[in-house]
Design a protein around this motif. Sequence first.
Motif, PDB file in Angstrom:
ATOM      1  N   CYS A  44       0.851  -1.184   0.000  1.00  0.00           N
ATOM      2  CA  CYS A  44       0.000   0.000   0.000  1.00  0.00           C
ATOM      3  C   CYS A  44       0.896   1.247   0.000  1.00  0.00           C
ATOM      4  O   CYS A  44       1.955   1.241   0.633  1.00  0.00           O
ATOM      5  CB  CYS A  44      -0.890  -0.021   1.246  1.00  0.00           C
ATOM      6  SG  CYS A  44      -2.111   1.313   1.314  1.00  0.00           S
ATOM      7  N   PRO A  45       0.495   2.329  -0.684  1.00  0.00           N
ATOM      8  CA  PRO A  45       1.322   3.540  -0.708  1.00  0.00           C
ATOM      9  C   PRO A  45       1.273   4.341   0.587  1.00  0.00           C
ATOM     10  O   PRO A  45       2.016   5.299   0.744  1.00  0.00           O
ATOM     11  CB  PRO A  45       0.738   4.342  -1.871  1.00  0.00           C
ATOM     12  CG  PRO A  45      -0.678   3.880  -1.975  1.00  0.00           C
ATOM     13  CD  PRO A  45      -0.665   2.426  -1.598  1.00  0.00           C
ATOM     14  N   HIS A  46       0.405   3.983   1.516  1.00  0.00           N
ATOM     15  CA  HIS A  46       0.289   4.715   2.775  1.00  0.00           C
ATOM     16  C   HIS A  46      -0.057   3.752   3.905  1.00  0.00           C
ATOM     17  O   HIS A  46      -0.456   2.613   3.674  1.00  0.00           O
ATOM     18  CB  HIS A  46      -0.788   5.805   2.670  1.00  0.00           C
ATOM     19  CG  HIS A  46      -2.121   5.275   2.219  1.00  0.00           C
ATOM     20  ND1 HIS A  46      -3.009   4.649   3.047  1.00  0.00           N
ATOM     21  CD2 HIS A  46      -2.693   5.270   0.975  1.00  0.00           C
ATOM     22  CE1 HIS A  46      -4.080   4.289   2.379  1.00  0.00           C
ATOM     23  NE2 HIS A  46      -3.915   4.640   1.107  1.00  0.00           N
ATOM     24  N   LYS A  47       0.095   4.207   5.134  1.00  0.00           N
ATOM     25  CA  LYS A  47      -0.235   3.389   6.292  1.00  0.00           C
ATOM     26  C   LYS A  47      -1.737   3.286   6.489  1.00  0.00           C
ATOM     27  O   LYS A  47      -2.491   4.168   6.084  1.00  0.00           O
ATOM     28  CB  LYS A  47       0.380   3.989   7.556  1.00  0.00           C
ATOM     29  CG  LYS A  47       1.874   3.836   7.703  1.00  0.00           C
ATOM     30  CD  LYS A  47       2.311   4.381   9.059  1.00  0.00           C
ATOM     31  CE  LYS A  47       3.792   4.179   9.298  1.00  0.00           C
ATOM     32  NZ  LYS A  47       4.193   4.668  10.642  1.00  0.00           N
ATOM     33  N   LEU A  48      -2.159   2.198   7.144  1.00  0.00           N
ATOM     34  CA  LEU A  48      -3.514   2.079   7.661  1.00  0.00           C
ATOM     35  C   LEU A  48      -3.414   1.944   9.181  1.00  0.00           C
ATOM     36  O   LEU A  48      -2.402   1.457   9.703  1.00  0.00           O
ATOM     37  CB  LEU A  48      -4.230   0.864   7.063  1.00  0.00           C
ATOM     38  CG  LEU A  48      -4.508   0.919   5.556  1.00  0.00           C
ATOM     39  CD1 LEU A  48      -5.234  -0.349   5.106  1.00  0.00           C
ATOM     40  CD2 LEU A  48      -5.328   2.142   5.179  1.00  0.00           C
TER      41      LEU A  48
END
Length: 223
Positions: A143-147
């Motif tokens: 994923c390009p960003h954190k969750l």
Amino acid sequence: MSDQAQDVEFWNNQLFELHTYDKEVYMTQIMADVNDLFIIQHPVNNNNTFMPVSDGFPITVYFHDQQQGLCTFDSTLCLYKNKLAVVRPSKNAIKKAHRRRFFRVPVETELSLSAVAAAQEEAEPYGTYLTHDLSGGGLSFLCPHKLEEGELVTGELKLETSRSQKSVAFIGKILNNVKIKNKRYKISLEFTAVKEAVRSDIIRFCNFKQIELRNKLRGYSFE
């Protein structure tokens, strides 16, 4: 009924799950079978951390066999010509693994995720991703960003093989985010609510992908 596994098969690029005595879990693959040793890739855990190893390091190995299912044996790690190896077990040392375990398989398949919606609200879609690995207990994806860790999500997986195509739904929890190269994150997710029939579909899909890989590589030399 005997727990001993009969006529198991080992093959180049077969996946091994290595368990240490302190219950750490690492994944690796067979690169070659030489002098009763399996030459392996350096094992890595779910956080992309390499396994600390030493000559004679004791391990328990889990692997999937097409005929016997999940199997296990105790062994040790050793060095062979500056390469890491697992000592090949005797036939009598290989057992069927009866306790429930979910074997992770590196496979790319389409994954759609959404936030768990509150009552009478529409779920917020996060997007569509490709899985990095998959098992009956959970998955990871890039994923390009954190969750947010601990967040519950709903998801749908596409399970497509040469024999069948289906989509399955689940509810899961975000376990962790690990930053990797190219400014992306590998995110691990645990299934928290999934029908057992769906879990069985996922496990069959993972097993099919392992067998598919074995058949592609049969006869290919890594020497």
